[in-house]
Scaffold this motif. Structure first.
Motif, PDB file in Angstrom:
ATOM      1  N   CYS A  95     121.939  46.832 -53.842  1.00 22.82           N
ATOM      2  CA  CYS A  95     122.067  45.725 -52.885  1.00 22.82           C
ATOM      3  C   CYS A  95     121.172  44.545 -53.278  1.00 22.82           C
ATOM      4  CB  CYS A  95     121.753  46.217 -51.474  1.00 22.82           C
ATOM      5  SG  CYS A  95     123.072  47.272 -50.800  1.00 22.82           S
ATOM      6  N   ALA A 102     126.248  43.149 -50.920  1.00 21.64           N
ATOM      7  CA  ALA A 102     125.423  43.921 -49.985  1.00 21.64           C
ATOM      8  C   ALA A 102     125.657  43.460 -48.552  1.00 21.64           C
ATOM      9  CB  ALA A 102     123.941  43.773 -50.348  1.00 21.64           C
ATOM     10  N   ARG A 103     125.782  42.165 -48.375  1.00 23.79           N
ATOM     11  CA  ARG A 103     126.015  41.648 -47.018  1.00 23.79           C
ATOM     12  C   ARG A 103     127.376  42.115 -46.490  1.00 23.79           C
ATOM     13  NH1 ARG A 103     122.757  37.842 -45.042  1.00 23.79           N
ATOM     14  NH2 ARG A 103     124.413  36.723 -43.952  1.00 23.79           N
ATOM     15  N   LEU A 105     128.871  45.005 -47.286  1.00 23.26           N
ATOM     16  CA  LEU A 105     128.759  46.430 -46.967  1.00 23.26           C
ATOM     17  C   LEU A 105     127.906  46.694 -45.729  1.00 23.26           C
ATOM     18  CD1 LEU A 105     128.188  48.052 -50.480  1.00 23.26           C
ATOM     19  CD2 LEU A 105     130.284  48.040 -49.112  1.00 23.26           C
ATOM     20  N   ILE A 106     126.843  45.939 -45.567  1.00 24.68           N
ATOM     21  CA  ILE A 106     125.852  46.281 -44.545  1.00 24.68           C
ATOM     22  C   ILE A 106     126.014  45.497 -43.250  1.00 24.68           C
ATOM     23  CG2 ILE A 106     123.362  46.278 -44.051  1.00 24.68           C
ATOM     24  CD1 ILE A 106     122.966  47.074 -46.979  1.00 24.68           C
ATOM     25  N   LEU A 107     126.405  44.247 -43.337  1.00 26.58           N
ATOM     26  CA  LEU A 107     126.436  43.422 -42.136  1.00 26.58           C
ATOM     27  C   LEU A 107     127.815  43.333 -41.477  1.00 26.58           C
ATOM     28  CD1 LEU A 107     124.137  40.467 -43.265  1.00 26.58           C
ATOM     29  CD2 LEU A 107     123.524  42.602 -42.097  1.00 26.58           C
ATOM     30  N   LEU A 163     119.928  51.784 -44.935  1.00 30.50           N
ATOM     31  CA  LEU A 163     120.538  50.665 -44.216  1.00 30.50           C
ATOM     32  C   LEU A 163     119.532  49.982 -43.302  1.00 30.50           C
ATOM     33  CD1 LEU A 163     124.076  51.980 -43.170  1.00 30.50           C
ATOM     34  CD2 LEU A 163     123.498  50.384 -44.982  1.00 30.50           C
ATOM     35  N   ARG A 167     118.681  46.028 -43.767  1.00 30.33           N
ATOM     36  CA  ARG A 167     119.356  45.124 -42.826  1.00 30.33           C
ATOM     37  C   ARG A 167     118.513  43.905 -42.429  1.00 30.33           C
ATOM     38  NH1 ARG A 167     123.776  45.310 -39.670  1.00 30.33           N
ATOM     39  NH2 ARG A 167     124.185  47.473 -40.142  1.00 30.33           N
ATOM     40  N   GLU A 171     119.994  40.173 -42.993  1.00 26.99           N
ATOM     41  CA  GLU A 171     120.344  39.380 -41.814  1.00 26.99           C
ATOM     42  C   GLU A 171     119.719  37.992 -41.864  1.00 26.99           C
ATOM     43  OE1 GLU A 171     119.204  41.923 -38.586  1.00 26.99           O
ATOM     44  OE2 GLU A 171     121.254  42.709 -38.375  1.00 26.99           O
TER      45      GLU A 171
END
Length: 194
Positions: A95, A102-103, A105-107, A163, A167, A171
């Motif tokens: 990430c 990465a954003r 997948l995660i956000l 995660l 995060r 963010e």
């Protein structure tokens, strides 16, 4: 022999990932990507029927890239606890190296990218990726325990910990600092009793 495409699919998807990271999923449209690339809209529509297919293809490519690299890490580690920790640290490093993806997948949630009205082949591709993620967790669970496994706990350790560590940085559009690697590793080994 024909000329190479001026706007190949990977270049289009790279720009879509950048737009998504900067402005959110709603910015990922054929016209938005074309504008950002300085390309005619036809270059996008030549490969994707519209925004739904563009978004779903972006999500699938991102998942495929991450899962392939993650599985490569797990295959090289024999001890199950060490494999879980190595996979989590790898996720953080991946990430860090791929911030736009990465954003994604995660956000964001899968449902923001994969709509039910997509072509069957694309829906099958997305479903196979979801099943692949489940198989990874099942593999780790079997390696860690001979008997029944607390999947909720394993999910929290293998997925929730990295995660949660990443995060806050993603963010606020910040880079994930290298110090997160050892924090994730320490937390996972502690939770696994290592």
């Amino acid at each position: 022999m024909g000329r190479p495409a001026k706007f190949p699919e990977d270049r289009i998807l790279d720009m879509a990932a950048e737009l998504c990271a900067a402005e959110g999923v709603e910015a990922v449209t054929a016209s938005g990507v074309a504008r950002a690339l300085g390309a005619p809209s036809g270059s996008i529509y030549h490969r994707f029927s519209g925004r739904a297919e563009l978004r779903a293809t972006l999500w699938c490519r991102t998942q495929e890239r991450f899962q392939a690299s993650y599985l490569g890490i797990l295959e090289g580690v024999d001890d199950p606890a060490a494999a879980i920790a190595a996979g989590a640290v790898h996720a953080v490093r991946w990430c860090r190296a791929n911030p736009a993806e990465a954003r994604i997948l995660i956000l964001h949630r899968r449902e923001e990218f994969v709509a039910p009205e997509l072509p069957e082949a694309l829906l099958a591709r997305a479903a196979a990726l979801e099943a692949g993620a489940t198989r990874i967790l099942d593999h780790l669970a079997r390696a860690l325990h001979d008997g029944p496994t607390d999947y909720e706990r394993l999910h929290f350790i293998a997925i929730g910990v990295p995660l949660a560590a990443m995060r806050p940085y993603l963010e606020r559009d910040g880079a994930i600092p290298p110090s997160v690697d050892s924090l994730v590793d320490d937390a996972i080994m502690t939770l696994l009793g290592g």
